[in-house]
Enzyme design. Structure first.
Site, PDB file in Angstrom:
ATOM      1  N   SER B 132       0.818  -1.216   0.000  1.00 12.90           N
ATOM      2  CA  SER B 132       0.000   0.000   0.000  1.00 12.90           C
ATOM      3  C   SER B 132       0.857   1.274   0.000  1.00 12.90           C
ATOM      4  CB  SER B 132      -0.956  -0.055   1.192  1.00 12.90           C
ATOM      5  OG  SER B 132      -2.082   0.734   0.932  1.00 12.90           O
ATOM      6  N   LYS B 184     -20.454  18.079   9.288  1.00 15.27           N
ATOM      7  CA  LYS B 184     -19.291  18.298  10.147  1.00 15.27           C
ATOM      8  C   LYS B 184     -18.957  17.058  10.976  1.00 15.27           C
ATOM      9  CE  LYS B 184     -15.927  20.602  11.799  1.00 15.27           C
ATOM     10  NZ  LYS B 184     -14.733  20.594  10.951  1.00 15.27           N
TER      11      LYS B 184
END
Lengths: 177, 314
Positions: B132, B184
């Site tokens: 990765s 949010k």
């Protein structure tokens, strides 16, 4: 510790015969720190290397101090000295104060040329004269006998180191034989 | 204070200053693998940079050294330092399961910049794992070497969300959120995510994944159509990765060093200088932490930062 330094360097007759052991430890720490910094500079080591060197130099200095003090105390007592172990330790540590001058001398070495090794030799002579004087005062011995104590201690240390080096060699030879 | 004490204190301070000056004025004090480097005699041919642990944008740990993982900031600083020193090549020794997308990307970009200048060759060698984010960084190299048993690949982006609502109910804990906009608290673990939130997050994962693939294509000169089927997140052994074209050759880091010397045109045994690690604290602090767990809590952390959900590892 500051009194001990000042009197040892500038007024030897007023220097304490044997400073307390905490002062002696302080002397060795200061001298070891200066020596470790000098070596770290020579070997181009970083802070980690300096810390490792400080541990090593401090350990070796303390070992040498104990060894010299123990053998000096033994020999001084054999020659009629009146002192004991603890004052000998303090007196001998204090006698090595002149070595503090090696740090500024090392920094000034590039400009001193041939004078630098001569001054270094002089500082060591001063320190060893101080050791003789310290033994004389701590054990109430004459200067002549104190010289004998220091020479004998040096020989004892030399023989001890030789034995340490030779023991594994002899063990190896006997194992192979 | 008496004059003699002042004089003695000045003598001690002067001696310390002289010794400090002699130490600080000494040449290079970097950790070095070879004697020439240790003695500060000239610049090494190859800069060895270790990418060990989780790659993240970690702050330096001050006196106690940096984080335990592969700090992107530290890696970038090491690359810059090697470039300034005029090394001929950089050898990246990677043993990392990945890290955060941004941190891996930052290191990748720095390596590509150096490689783009054409003066320094970059070679990556993989250890146990270079998956990765670890592969992301390796993709910036001119040449990648892996061990046959290396675990690599895992090309993809993952974002994991937790929902502890049920657990909170069992514990009798209520959570109230006051927020400025509807999204949010998009990563709130105290409620299930909504469809629109998942859409936003999926778009972010897709965008990051796309950046990841484009960077591999740019670094490896691998066609996108060949890369895309390989980049479904699966892991490969070093041998499989070589067959797939994700890795160039097999061998350990010494083999990679020889390849580095070849690419950089270095004659004879290359001199190697380590640009990461070698610091006293970074060496000793993990041992202290092992003996006294929690001693360095806050100063060091091997955990992924909890507020960074976008990761290139699993």
């Amino acid at each position: 510790m500051l009194d001990s330094l000042y009197t040892t360097l500038f007024r030897p007759s007023e220097a304490p015969v044997a400073p307390p052991l905490r002062v002696a430890w302080g002397i060795w720490f200061t001298l070891s720190l200066l020596e470790a910094m000098r070596l770290a500079g020579v070997l181009s080591l970083g802070p980690g290397g300096l810390l490792g060197l400080l541990v090593l130099v401090f350990g070796l200095n303390v070992l040498g101090w104990f060894w010299l003090s123990a053998s000096s105390n033994l020999l001084a007592q054999l020659l009629g000295g009146q002192g004991s172990g603890e004052p000998t330790l303090g007196a001998i540590a204090q006698a090595f104060w002149p070595l503090i001058l090696l740090a500024p001398l090392g920094a000034a070495a590039p400009w001193l040329g041939l004078l630098s090794p001569l001054l270094t030799f002089g500082i060591f002579l001063w320190a060893y004269y101080g050791v003789i004087r310290a033994i004389s005062r701590a054990h109430a011995l004459s200067m002549g006998r104190s010289v004998l104590v220091l020479v004998g201690s040096g020989a004892a240390i030399g023989l001890g180191l030789l034995a340490l080096l030779l023991t594994p060699v002899l063990a190896l030879i006997s194992a192979l034989a | 204070m008496r004059t003699d004490r002042i004089l003695a204190a000045l003598l001690v301070a002067g001696s310390l200053a002289a010794a400090s000056a002699a130490w600080l004025a000494s040449p290079s004090r970097k950790a070095s693998l070879d004697l020439a480097g240790a003695l500060g005699e000239g610049t090494a041919d190859v800069a060895l940079i270790d990418v060990y642990g989780t790659i993240m944008d970690a702050a330096d740990g001050g006196f106690f050294g940096g984080s335990e993982g592969a700090s992107a900031n530290r890696l970038i600083a090491a690359i810059r330092e090697a470039e300034t020193d005029g090394v001929k090549a950089i050898l990246l020794r990677i043993n990392s399961p990945g890290g955060t997308a941004a941190a891996s990307q930052a290191v990748y970009q720095e390596l590509m910049r150096v490689r783009g200048n054409g003066k320094i060759k970059v070679v990556a060698t993989m250890g146990d794992v270079a998956a990765s984010g670890g592969y992301y960084i390796a993709a910036a190299a001119d040449h990648i070497t892996a061990l046959p048993a290396t675990t690599t690949g895992s090309i993809g982006v993952i974002m994991r969300l937790q929902n502890v609502e049920g657990l909170m109910d069992k514990l009798g804990i209520n959570s109230t959120t006051v927020q400025s906009g509807p999204h949010k608290d998009i990563l709130s673990p105290f409620r299930p995510s909504t469809a629109s939130e998942r859409e936003i997050l999926q778009a972010q994962v897709n965008e990051t994944y796309s950046q990841f693939l484009n960077d591999i294509v740019a670094g490896r000169k691998l066609p996108m159509e060949k890369l895309r089927p390989l980049a479904d997140g699966r892991i490969y052994t070093g041998s499989q990765a070589q067959q797939a074209g994700l890795v160039d050759s097999l061998g350990n880091w010494r083999v990679a060093l020889n390849k580095t010397a070849d690419l950089a045109g270095i004659k004879g045994e290359p001199t190697v200088e380590k640009y990461t690690g070698g610091d006293f604290w970074s060496g000793i602090m993990p041992k202290v932490e092992a003996k006294l767990p929690g001693f360095l809590q806050g100063a060091q952390s091997s955990e992924m930062p909890v507020k960074v959900p976008l990761a290139l590892m699993e």
